[in-house]
Motif scaffolding. Structure first.
Motif, mmCIF file in Angstrom:
data_model
loop_
_atom_site.group_PDB
_atom_site.id
_atom_site.type_symbol
_atom_site.label_atom_id
_atom_site.label_comp_id
_atom_site.label_asym_id
_atom_site.label_seq_id
_atom_site.Cartn_x
_atom_site.Cartn_y
_atom_site.Cartn_z
ATOM 1 N N ALA A 1 -43.832 -17.075 -69.283
ATOM 2 C CA ALA A 1 -44.534 -16.221 -68.318
ATOM 3 C C ALA A 1 -45.623 -15.383 -68.964
ATOM 4 N N GLU A 2 -45.729 -15.412 -70.282
ATOM 5 C CA GLU A 2 -46.667 -14.526 -70.960
ATOM 6 C C GLU A 2 -48.123 -14.839 -70.634
ATOM 7 N N SER A 3 -48.449 -16.108 -70.389
ATOM 8 C CA SER A 3 -49.843 -16.439 -70.076
ATOM 9 C C SER A 3 -50.272 -15.794 -68.763
ATOM 10 N N GLN A 4 -49.379 -15.793 -67.772
ATOM 11 C CA GLN A 4 -49.698 -15.150 -66.494
ATOM 12 C C GLN A 4 -49.809 -13.637 -66.656
ATOM 13 N N LEU A 5 -48.878 -13.048 -67.402
ATOM 14 C CA LEU A 5 -48.918 -11.596 -67.600
ATOM 15 C C LEU A 5 -50.160 -11.182 -68.389
ATOM 16 N N LYS A 6 -50.591 -12.031 -69.307
ATOM 17 C CA LYS A 6 -51.803 -11.724 -70.069
ATOM 18 C C LYS A 6 -53.034 -11.731 -69.161
ATOM 19 N N GLN A 7 -53.076 -12.663 -68.219
ATOM 20 C CA GLN A 7 -54.193 -12.683 -67.280
ATOM 21 C C GLN A 7 -54.198 -11.440 -66.404
ATOM 22 N N ILE A 8 -53.026 -11.061 -65.932
ATOM 23 C CA ILE A 8 -52.940 -9.867 -65.084
ATOM 24 C C ILE A 8 -53.329 -8.620 -65.862
ATOM 25 N N SER A 9 -52.804 -8.485 -67.077
ATOM 26 C CA SER A 9 -53.107 -7.281 -67.861
ATOM 27 C C SER A 9 -54.583 -7.223 -68.245
#
Length: 211
Positions: free
Chosen positions: A116-124
Motif C-alpha cells: 500500500a505504500e505506493s498509494q500512500l506516497k501518492q496521497i502524501s
C-alpha cells in the motif's frame, strides 16, 4: 475518734461519654474525607495532564469542522494522483482522498501492508503539494459485520495506522492530524453484498482547505 465524712464519688452521666465518643468518630470521618478529596483532586489533575490524546482530536481544526465534512462531495482529480485505486473528492472546504481497506490492510489486520505504500506516497505527495501545513483528519470506516463497538475500534486502529504512516514517512506534523472512527455508521454501499461490504471498509484522509 472523729468521724470521717466520706462522700461517694459522683459518677459522670453515661450520655456525656456517648457525646464524647460521637465527637471523636465525627472528627475521624472528617479527616478521612478531607484526605480522599485531596487524593481525588490529584488523580483528576493527573488524568487531565497525562490522558490519552488519540482520540481524539489533535488537529488544528475544531471538532465541529470535522463533523461537517461532506463525504458525498463530487469526484475530482489531481494530476499527481494517477493510481486508480485512490478516490479523490472535494468541495470548496475539503479535499478527500479515499483508499480501500483491502489495499491498506490484510484481512483482520491493522498494520499497513507494504504493497500500500505506493498509494500512500501518492496521497502524501499531493497533500504536501496542495495542502502543506493544513489540518488533516483520518477517518476509518468498516462494514456492518460484527458488533458496532468492535467496528468502531477497528476503524480507529486503522485510521491511527495511516496517521502514523503519514507522520513517519511523509514528514507531516503529528499535531496537524486528528483521528476519527466512523465504524459501520456511514456505509457508502449496501452491506448485503460482498462487493458493498468491501467498499464500506475504507480509510479517508481529509484535508481542510485553508482560506
Amino acid at each position: 475518734m472523729a468521724e470521717l465524712d466520706v462522700q461517694p464519688k459522683k459518677k459522670n452521666p453515661w450520655w456525656i461519654w456517648l457525646i464524647i465518643a460521637a465527637v471523636i468518630i465525627a472528627l475521624i470521618l472528617l479527616v478521612r474525607g478531607c484526605d480522599k478529596a485531596a487524593d481525588g483532586s490529584e488523580n483528576s489533575r493527573d488524568s487531565t495532564e497525562t490522558g490519552d490524546t488519540t482520540a481524539s482530536i489533535t488537529g488544528a481544526a475544531t471538532l465541529s469542522d470535522w463533523d461537517n465534512v461532506d463525504f458525498n462531495a463530487s469526484e475530482t482529480s489531481y494530476d499527481e494522483v494517477t493510481d486508480k485505486s485512490i478516490s479523490v473528492r472535494g468541495n470548496a472546504n475539503y479535499a478527500i482522498y479515499g483508499l480501500g481497506e483491502n489495499i491498506l490492510f490484510s484481512v483482520g489486520d491493522t498494520s499497513i501492508q507494504a504493497s500500500a505504500e505506493s498509494q500512500l506516497k501518492q496521497i502524501s505527495a499531493s497533500l504536501n503539494k496542495r495542502f502543506k501545513g493544513a489540518s488533516l483528519a483520518v477517518y476509518g470506516s468498516t462494514d456492518s459485520t460484527g458488533g458496532a463497538k468492535m467496528n468502531k475500534e477497528i476503524g480507529e486502529s486503522r485510521a491511527n495506522a495511516v496517521k502514523h504512516w503519514l507522520v513517519e514517512n511523509a514528514g507531516i506534523a503529528e499535531s496537524t492530524i486528528s483521528v476519527h472512527s466512523r465504524g459501520q455508521s456511514s456505509p457508502v454501499a449496501s452491506n448485503a453484498t460482498p462487493e458493498g461490504r468491501q467498499m464500506n471498509r475504507r480509510v479517508d484522509i481529509v484535508a481542510r482547505i485553508q482560506k
